[in-house]
Write a protein that holds these residues in place. Structure first.
Motif, PDB file in Angstrom:
ATOM      1  N   HIS A   9       0.904 -92.128 107.831  1.00  0.00           N
ATOM      2  CA  HIS A   9      -0.231 -92.874 108.376  1.00  0.00           C
ATOM      3  C   HIS A   9       0.097 -94.375 108.431  1.00  0.00           C
ATOM      4  CE1 HIS A   9      -4.407 -93.061 109.564  1.00  0.00           C
ATOM      5  NE2 HIS A   9      -4.604 -94.070 108.721  1.00  0.00           N
ATOM      6  N   ALA A  13       0.570 -96.671 111.764  1.00  0.00           N
ATOM      7  CA  ALA A  13      -0.238 -97.877 111.960  1.00  0.00           C
ATOM      8  C   ALA A  13       0.643 -99.093 112.218  1.00  0.00           C
ATOM      9  CB  ALA A  13      -1.140 -98.119 110.752  1.00  0.00           C
ATOM     10  N   THR A  61      -0.533 -91.706 113.635  1.00  0.00           N
ATOM     11  CA  THR A  61      -1.621 -92.282 112.844  1.00  0.00           C
ATOM     12  C   THR A  61      -2.828 -91.357 112.845  1.00  0.00           C
ATOM     13  OG1 THR A  61      -0.854 -94.497 113.405  1.00  0.00           O
ATOM     14  CG2 THR A  61      -3.086 -94.315 112.551  1.00  0.00           C
ATOM     15  N   GLY A  65      -3.972 -89.120 109.590  1.00  0.00           N
ATOM     16  CA  GLY A  65      -5.285 -89.459 109.050  1.00  0.00           C
ATOM     17  C   GLY A  65      -6.219 -88.265 109.011  1.00  0.00           C
ATOM     18  N   TRP A  80     -16.248 -94.707 103.766  1.00  0.00           N
ATOM     19  CA  TRP A  80     -15.268 -95.547 104.450  1.00  0.00           C
ATOM     20  C   TRP A  80     -14.298 -94.695 105.264  1.00  0.00           C
ATOM     21  CZ3 TRP A  80     -10.173 -94.668 103.606  1.00  0.00           C
ATOM     22  CH2 TRP A  80      -9.815 -94.018 102.428  1.00  0.00           C
ATOM     23  N   LYS A  84     -13.698 -94.992 109.202  1.00  0.00           N
ATOM     24  CA  LYS A  84     -12.322 -95.143 109.676  1.00  0.00           C
ATOM     25  C   LYS A  84     -11.987 -94.066 110.710  1.00  0.00           C
ATOM     26  CE  LYS A  84      -7.850 -95.481 107.453  1.00  0.00           C
ATOM     27  NZ  LYS A  84      -6.934 -96.398 107.771  1.00  0.00           N
ATOM     28  N   THR A  87     -13.815 -95.068 114.008  1.00  0.00           N
ATOM     29  CA  THR A  87     -13.143 -96.165 114.704  1.00  0.00           C
ATOM     30  C   THR A  87     -11.750 -95.751 115.161  1.00  0.00           C
ATOM     31  OG1 THR A  87     -12.443 -97.111 112.590  1.00  0.00           O
ATOM     32  CG2 THR A  87     -14.456 -98.002 113.569  1.00  0.00           C
ATOM     33  N   GLY A  88     -11.128 -94.819 114.438  1.00  0.00           N
ATOM     34  CA  GLY A  88      -9.840 -94.284 114.868  1.00  0.00           C
ATOM     35  C   GLY A  88      -9.952 -93.537 116.186  1.00  0.00           C
ATOM     36  N   ALA A 141      -8.169-101.780 115.091  1.00  0.00           N
ATOM     37  CA  ALA A 141      -7.089-101.273 114.239  1.00  0.00           C
ATOM     38  C   ALA A 141      -6.979-102.090 112.954  1.00  0.00           C
ATOM     39  CB  ALA A 141      -5.762-101.292 115.008  1.00  0.00           C
ATOM     40  N   ASN A 144      -9.596-100.945 110.663  1.00  0.00           N
ATOM     41  CA  ASN A 144      -9.178 -99.684 110.033  1.00  0.00           C
ATOM     42  C   ASN A 144      -8.241 -99.925 108.864  1.00  0.00           C
ATOM     43  OD1 ASN A 144     -10.669 -97.871 111.443  1.00  0.00           O
ATOM     44  ND2 ASN A 144      -9.051 -97.310 112.866  1.00  0.00           N
ATOM     45  N   LEU A 147     -10.326-101.221 105.985  1.00  0.00           N
ATOM     46  CA  LEU A 147     -11.067-100.124 105.354  1.00  0.00           C
ATOM     47  C   LEU A 147     -10.161 -99.262 104.485  1.00  0.00           C
ATOM     48  CD1 LEU A 147     -13.395 -98.950 108.266  1.00  0.00           C
ATOM     49  CD2 LEU A 147     -14.111 -99.922 106.084  1.00  0.00           C
ATOM     50  N   GLY A 148      -8.950 -98.998 104.953  1.00  0.00           N
ATOM     51  CA  GLY A 148      -8.016 -98.172 104.190  1.00  0.00           C
ATOM     52  C   GLY A 148      -7.524 -98.840 102.915  1.00  0.00           C
TER      53      GLY A 148
END
Length: 166
Positions: A9, A13, A61, A65, A80, A84, A87-88, A141, A144, A147-148
């Motif tokens: 992941h 990214a 990604t 994910g 979260w 994510k 939004t992904g 991105a 994201n 958030l991660g």
């Protein structure tokens, strides 16, 4: 498995955001369609970046994910992770509709115009629109990634454990 998915992941990214940064720079240096040879060269380079770096990174990604959420119960309960994921999906769709498709198509059309197969006046030259799309998708991105890393405790979902007493 968790570490492998996290690694994949993260690498996806990195490639995805690197490809978008590269495309933003190429777009800012692309001459107008009137300079057909330079325009076709830059559009060909953008088409290659979109095909060989952006698309595989986007797929890696997204798939890693989704697998991480599917395989780890902690992610299924974390708000979260769901934000994510949402939004992904936006990045995925925006990447196909706003980046991948238009860049490949304009690379193909500019090469055809350079060969004399189509009229160069039909080239779109929509550099500003593509640049704006890239900036928006790059911003999502980045959100994201935040958030991660941050993993805020928002929207904690209840466990669906059947063994718990009611």
């Amino acid at each position: 498995m968790r570490r492998l998915l996290k690694f994949l992941h993260t690498m996806g990214a990195v490639g995805l955001m690197g490809a978008m940064a590269c495309l933003v720079i190429l777009l800012s240096h692309t001459p107008p369609p009137a300079s057909l040879a330079g325009y076709a060269l830059m559009r060909g380079a953008m088409g290659s970046v979109a095909t060989w770096i952006f698309l595989p990174s986007l797929g890696l990604t997204l798939i890693s994910g989704l697998l991480a959420v599917a395989l780890h119960p902690g992610f299924r309960e974390a708000g979260w992770a769901w934000i994510k994921l949402a939004t992904g999906v936006l990045v995925f769709e925006g990447g196909f509709v706003g980046i991948q498709g238009p860049m490949q198509e304009e690379a193909r059309r500019s090469a055809a115009a350079l060969r004399g197969e189509i009229d160069p006046a039909t080239l779109t030259g929509a550099l500003a629109a593509e640049s704006n799309t890239l900036w928006v998708i790059l911003a999502v991105a980045v959100i994201n990634v935040v958030l991660g890393i941050w993993r805020p405790r928002i929207l904690r979902l209840p466990r669906s454990d059947v063994s718990r007493p009611a």
